[in-house]
Design a protein around this motif. Structure first.
Motif, PDB file in Angstrom:
ATOM      1  N   UNK A 166      -7.752  -0.958   5.324  1.00  0.00           N
ATOM      2  CA  UNK A 166      -6.638  -0.992   4.106  1.00  0.00           C
ATOM      3  C   UNK A 166      -7.417  -0.139   3.053  1.00  0.00           C
ATOM      4  N   UNK A 167      -8.708  -0.286   2.465  1.00  0.00           N
ATOM      5  CA  UNK A 167      -9.064   0.172   1.596  1.00  0.00           C
ATOM      6  C   UNK A 167      -9.295   1.829   1.846  1.00  0.00           C
ATOM      7  N   UNK A 168      -9.651   2.312   3.062  1.00  0.00           N
ATOM      8  CA  UNK A 168      -9.455   3.645   3.170  1.00  0.00           C
ATOM      9  C   UNK A 168      -8.055   4.215   3.158  1.00  0.00           C
ATOM     10  N   UNK A 169      -7.212   3.698   3.678  1.00  0.00           N
ATOM     11  CA  UNK A 169      -5.842   3.991   3.548  1.00  0.00           C
ATOM     12  C   UNK A 169      -5.323   4.112   2.070  1.00  0.00           C
ATOM     13  N   UNK A 170      -5.827   3.352   1.299  1.00  0.00           N
ATOM     14  CA  UNK A 170      -5.373   3.077  -0.091  1.00  0.00           C
ATOM     15  C   UNK A 170      -5.716   4.264  -0.877  1.00  0.00           C
ATOM     16  N   UNK A 171      -7.120   4.685  -0.526  1.00  0.00           N
ATOM     17  CA  UNK A 171      -7.775   5.959  -0.949  1.00  0.00           C
ATOM     18  C   UNK A 171      -7.013   6.961  -0.708  1.00  0.00           C
ATOM     19  N   UNK A 172      -6.605   7.167   0.482  1.00  0.00           N
ATOM     20  CA  UNK A 172      -5.799   8.467   1.215  1.00  0.00           C
ATOM     21  C   UNK A 172      -4.512   8.694   0.474  1.00  0.00           C
ATOM     22  N   UNK A 173      -3.901   7.397   0.501  1.00  0.00           N
ATOM     23  CA  UNK A 173      -2.531   7.126  -0.263  1.00  0.00           C
ATOM     24  C   UNK A 173      -2.418   7.768  -1.613  1.00  0.00           C
ATOM     25  N   UNK A 174      -3.464   7.054  -2.385  1.00  0.00           N
ATOM     26  CA  UNK A 174      -3.597   7.295  -3.773  1.00  0.00           C
ATOM     27  C   UNK A 174      -3.750   8.484  -4.192  1.00  0.00           C
ATOM     28  N   UNK A 175      -4.692   9.210  -3.392  1.00  0.00           N
ATOM     29  CA  UNK A 175      -5.223  10.510  -3.826  1.00  0.00           C
ATOM     30  C   UNK A 175      -3.951  11.676  -3.648  1.00  0.00           C
ATOM     31  N   UNK A 176      -3.348  11.379  -2.498  1.00  0.00           N
ATOM     32  CA  UNK A 176      -2.091  12.202  -2.112  1.00  0.00           C
ATOM     33  C   UNK A 176      -0.950  12.059  -3.213  1.00  0.00           C
ATOM     34  N   UNK A 177      -0.931  10.686  -3.837  1.00  0.00           N
ATOM     35  CA  UNK A 177       0.459  10.515  -4.672  1.00  0.00           C
ATOM     36  C   UNK A 177      -0.135  10.683  -6.081  1.00  0.00           C
ATOM     37  N   UNK A 178      -1.253  10.862  -6.532  1.00  0.00           N
ATOM     38  CA  UNK A 178      -1.691  10.859  -7.810  1.00  0.00           C
ATOM     39  C   UNK A 178      -2.360  12.444  -7.902  1.00  0.00           C
ATOM     40  N   UNK A 179      -1.839  13.257  -8.038  1.00  0.00           N
ATOM     41  CA  UNK A 179      -2.552  14.788  -7.955  1.00  0.00           C
ATOM     42  C   UNK A 179      -3.324  14.967  -9.289  1.00  0.00           C
ATOM     43  N   UNK A 180      -3.011  14.162 -10.571  1.00  0.00           N
ATOM     44  CA  UNK A 180      -3.778  14.509 -11.689  1.00  0.00           C
ATOM     45  C   UNK A 180      -5.081  13.683 -11.621  1.00  0.00           C
ATOM     46  N   UNK A 181      -6.202  14.398 -12.037  1.00  0.00           N
ATOM     47  CA  UNK A 181      -7.730  13.947 -11.817  1.00  0.00           C
ATOM     48  C   UNK A 181      -7.658  12.679 -12.834  1.00  0.00           C
ATOM     49  N   UNK A 182      -7.114  12.867 -14.034  1.00  0.00           N
ATOM     50  CA  UNK A 182      -7.325  11.547 -14.858  1.00  0.00           C
ATOM     51  C   UNK A 182      -6.592  10.218 -14.083  1.00  0.00           C
ATOM     52  N   UNK A 183      -5.428  10.279 -13.504  1.00  0.00           N
ATOM     53  CA  UNK A 183      -4.815   9.413 -13.022  1.00  0.00           C
ATOM     54  C   UNK A 183      -5.552   8.751 -11.619  1.00  0.00           C
TER      55      UNK A 183
ATOM     56  N   UNK B 106       0.688  -1.333  -0.018  1.00  0.00           N
ATOM     57  CA  UNK B 106       0.093  -0.082   0.085  1.00  0.00           C
ATOM     58  C   UNK B 106       0.762   1.186  -0.154  1.00  0.00           C
ATOM     59  N   UNK B 107       1.823   1.128   0.708  1.00  0.00           N
ATOM     60  CA  UNK B 107       2.847   2.481   1.046  1.00  0.00           C
ATOM     61  C   UNK B 107       3.629   2.469  -0.353  1.00  0.00           C
ATOM     62  N   UNK B 108       4.218   1.508  -0.836  1.00  0.00           N
ATOM     63  CA  UNK B 108       5.021   1.976  -2.033  1.00  0.00           C
ATOM     64  C   UNK B 108       4.291   1.739  -3.270  1.00  0.00           C
TER      65      UNK B 108
ATOM     66  N   UNK C  40      -0.953   3.616 -10.678  1.00  0.00           N
ATOM     67  CA  UNK C  40      -2.341   3.308 -11.018  1.00  0.00           C
ATOM     68  C   UNK C  40      -2.673   1.778 -11.154  1.00  0.00           C
ATOM     69  N   UNK C  41      -1.385   1.098 -11.695  1.00  0.00           N
ATOM     70  CA  UNK C  41      -1.797  -0.336 -11.829  1.00  0.00           C
ATOM     71  C   UNK C  41      -1.948  -1.012 -10.703  1.00  0.00           C
ATOM     72  N   UNK C  42      -1.121  -0.958  -9.812  1.00  0.00           N
ATOM     73  CA  UNK C  42      -0.735  -1.497  -8.473  1.00  0.00           C
ATOM     74  C   UNK C  42      -2.080  -1.273  -7.806  1.00  0.00           C
ATOM     75  N   UNK C  43      -2.591   0.130  -7.598  1.00  0.00           N
ATOM     76  CA  UNK C  43      -3.534   0.660  -7.116  1.00  0.00           C
ATOM     77  C   UNK C  43      -4.872  -0.129  -7.344  1.00  0.00           C
ATOM     78  N   UNK C  44      -5.252  -0.216  -8.556  1.00  0.00           N
ATOM     79  CA  UNK C  44      -6.338  -0.962  -9.170  1.00  0.00           C
ATOM     80  C   UNK C  44      -6.274  -2.472  -8.642  1.00  0.00           C
ATOM     81  N   UNK C  45      -5.063  -2.983  -8.890  1.00  0.00           N
ATOM     82  CA  UNK C  45      -4.990  -4.442  -8.325  1.00  0.00           C
ATOM     83  C   UNK C  45      -5.344  -4.697  -6.898  1.00  0.00           C
ATOM     84  N   UNK C  46      -4.779  -3.762  -6.104  1.00  0.00           N
ATOM     85  CA  UNK C  46      -5.050  -3.919  -4.706  1.00  0.00           C
ATOM     86  C   UNK C  46      -6.717  -3.611  -4.559  1.00  0.00           C
TER      87      UNK C  46
END
Length: 449
Positions: free
Chosen positions: A407-424, A372-374, A379-385
């Motif tokens: 873990x699902x909530x943490x994934x949302x927070x982490x991916x939103x912070x790491x993917x600033x582009x709306x498309x991604x 989750x962290x790394x 996007x590929x790993x986030x979708x698979x998770x």
């Protein structure tokens, strides 16, 4: 983000000690290694003995064979011996390169999988064939040509060539992250079936054993080491024979030092020091963990493969997705099974040995947190998770879904912070069992619970 008060959470109920019959003997990995070494040595000795005995027996037992004269037989045997020795060196070089490649994925994988014991058997076969040819060569004198023995040497060349090609073809899977993940996943399923059997596979316990009287500690003497395995059948029979209850204080895979109490023996009367030594001998130690009785170590290795693939030096999210495939299978297999501390039953169904073991939340954390962290920026790993969490949640009972929701909530927070582009962010919000390019799984009602 404000955390909900403790009363608003619904923590998983504590798991009562589960019960099961003893499994394995705690020595199977060592036995496999010794068996591989023994077979290799046997092949070498057998090659020398056959090369010496067959030419003598051939004089009295004529058999069909290729037509060789003395010079041709000597040249053939010399070529076979030299070729097999050269090929044995090539096999050693190939194995060395494979080991170095595997260690880049995780230094623990080589020892954990025991992948290369069969290649030692191949080495023994090649050296045995070379010795067979050399000893037979010494038997070719004058007009005596052991044609049948030389024909056997030619046949062994064919056997060796086929074996080398087969095993070298299998090595190509050992040098890929996906192949290593598959090997770990297969072994993990076997270990889970043995250490965490389904509830219907073990008899109910009649109740806790009476533990009144003296409690004697079992102290380990020796250099610091890891608990590799427990000889469960032997320990359970020993406890039943002396009417004891043994409580192990270290789980398989934990590190212990010299002088540490590794177990406590409850006995009604006096305990013979010899019995204490026998209890201590049922626990095996080693320099590093193995998967023999350690199902959590399988998830550790899969997490290693995933996070190594996600490191900036490698940057291979597709391999991380392959590791997550087997993480998902392992968690699905564990989701509905009794977990946590276990009591081993004797033949009469009386609990004799108590063993610590991980709970469901421990397995989930080990399998997913680092990925989750790394992987939150890919996007590929986030979708698979997301697809993994949905499927595991659908397979898990209600009281085990909270760690998955966290873990699902943490994934949302982490991916939103790491993917600033709306498309991604929009791409990463879609669950995908293939990471990228797969279909969206149908939403499961259980996943929303």
């Amino acid at each position: 983000m404000t955390r909900p008060p403790p009363a608003a959470q619904s923590p998983s109920p504590p798991s009562p000690d589960r019960t099961r019959l003893p499994h394995g003997n705690g020595r199977s990995q060592r036995a496999r290694r010794a068996r591989g070494n023994g077979i290799a040595l046997l092949l070498v000795v057998a090659g020398a003995l056959l090369g010496w005995a067959l030419p003598a027996a051939e004089r009295h037992l004529p058999a069909p064979a290729l037509d060789f004269d003395a010079a041709t037989a000597q040249a053939t045997l010399a070529a076979i011996a030299g070729g097999m020795i050269t090929l044995a060196g090539f096999v050693v070089t190939a194995i060395t390169l494979v080991v170095q490649t595997v260690q880049t994925m995780s230094p623990r994988l080589v020892a954990a999988l025991g992948h290369f014991s069969r290649h030692l058997v191949l080495f023994g076969l090649l050296i045995g064939t070379a010795l067979y040819a050399l000893v037979t060569l010494s038997q070719v004198r004058g007009e005596h040509v052991p044609r049948f023995t030389v024909t056997i040497a030619v046949g062994l060349v064919l056997v060796d060539a086929v074996t080398v090609l087969y095993l070298l073809a299998s090595l190509r899977h050992a040098v890929t992250g996906g192949g290593l993940a598959r090997a770990v996943g297969i072994r993990l399923r076997q270990v889970v079936d043995g250490t965490c059997p389904a509830e219907a596979e073990h008899p109910p316990a009649p109740g806790p054993a009476v533990r009144t009287g003296t409690s004697v500690p079992v102290v380990r003497r020796g250099p610091p080491a890891v608990v590799l395995a427990v000889d469960e059948p032997r320990l359970t029979k020993l406890a039943a024979r002396h009417d004891l209850h043994v409580q192990l204080l270290y789980a398989v895979g934990e590190f212990t030092g010299d002088g540490a109490p590794v177990a406590r023996v409850d006995v009604k009367g006096e305990l013979d020091p010899r019995t204490v030594r026998q209890v201590a001998a049922c626990v095996r130690y080693g320099p590093g963990r193995t998967m023999e009785q350690d199902s959590s170590y399988g998830l550790r290795l899969l997490a290693d493969i995933a996070i190594r693939a996600l490191s900036p030096a490698v940057n291979d999210p597709a391999t991380a997705v392959q590791a997550l495939d087997h993480v998902e299978e392992g968690l699905v297999q564990l989701a509905g099974r009794p977990l946590g501390p276990v009591r081993l039953l004797d033949d009469r169904g009386v609990p004799r040995v108590s063993c610590p073991a991980p709970e469901w939340a421990d397995f989930v954390s080990l399998a997913l947190d680092e990925t989750l962290l790394y992987g939150s920026s890919n996007p590929q790993v986030v979708r698979r998770l997301r697809a993994l969490l949905d499927r595991v949640a659908a397979a898990a009972p209600e009281h085990r879904r909270q760690p998955l929701t966290e873990r699902r909530d943490a994934l949302d927070r982490l991916s939103d912070g790491a993917l600033p582009d709306p498309l991604l962010r929009r791409v990463a919000a879609r669950p995908d069992p293939q990471g990228l390019g797969g279909r969206s799984p149908s939403p499961s009602p259980a996943a929303d619970g």
